[in-house]
Design a protein around this motif. Sequence first.
Motif, PDB file in Angstrom:
ATOM      1  N   ALA A 135     -11.164   0.865  -4.715  1.00 36.98           N
ATOM      2  CA  ALA A 135     -11.030  -0.054  -5.854  1.00 36.98           C
ATOM      3  C   ALA A 135     -12.125  -1.110  -5.887  1.00 36.98           C
ATOM      4  N   PRO A 156      -9.384  -6.249  -8.733  1.00 38.92           N
ATOM      5  CA  PRO A 156      -9.175  -6.073  -7.291  1.00 38.92           C
ATOM      6  C   PRO A 156      -8.943  -7.425  -6.612  1.00 38.92           C
ATOM      7  N   MET A 167      -5.753  -5.033  -3.007  1.00 37.23           N
ATOM      8  CA  MET A 167      -6.772  -4.112  -2.488  1.00 37.23           C
ATOM      9  C   MET A 167      -6.928  -4.232  -0.966  1.00 37.23           C
TER      10      MET A 167
END
Length: 275
Positions: free
Chosen positions: A36, A181, A201
């Motif tokens: 991500a 994120p 994340m």
Amino acid sequence: MKKLLSFLLTLALIAGFLLWENVSICAVEETVALPALPKSFDSLRLVQISDLHGRSFGDGNTRLIDAVQKAAPDLICITGDLFDEKTDLSVLPPLLSALTELAPTYYVTGNHEWQVDSLRDILSMMQQLGVQVLQNTYHVLHRGGEKIVLAGVDDPCGPLDRTMPDELVRQIRINEGENVPILMLSHRNDELSMWSELNVMLVLSGHCHGGVIRLPLVGGVFGTHRELFPDFDAGIYRKNGTALYVSRGLGFSGVRFRLFNRPQLSVLCLKNPNS
């Protein structure tokens, strides 16, 4: 006489090894793959300082500062228990001033800071020195037209009326975008399931001191709840799309002893495996 000399030499070697195990800094560099991670942030370097508990590595913490400088970080993240109720607080300003000159420095509380009566004054001093104190708040990092959110939560020993982690994440999603994120600083090491449910994340934590004593092929021996062989003692753990990195930390709490567990400075290089 030879047996006595051999015995004394053996004792000296053991003493030297134990001293080295407890006072020498081990800078551990690891690559953390994060699908991500926006490609503009690929190769972002973080230095994590955790569980220092007011220790000094050299006069003015020069050995610690030198180790951070050699790591060439983009960001410095302090994940709690920087000091405690027994700390000589005069060690903090020189260390923090030096760190903020090296890179933007972010801090969250651990459990021990909340036992210090002058905590509010100390946090104010830290902010005056340029440290960004994240108390259930966040900061947006921008690169190449992309962004990530660096957030931090107070330790649960903090105020009962604090913003809870799920509330903070919800605020971030509303303000910064549903899929932004999040890099989270959180002292506690055993909350991977919660962070995974919140789709964070990456989480940086400490608290466990690497289990105090580490055994080959086994890992840490002592957990934070007085359990043996804890699940989240050191290193990288993953659940769904969330990664948790647990530092072994630098200091002592209670027992002033570490074995096969040198004080750790974590150096993390974040990578998007698809870039």
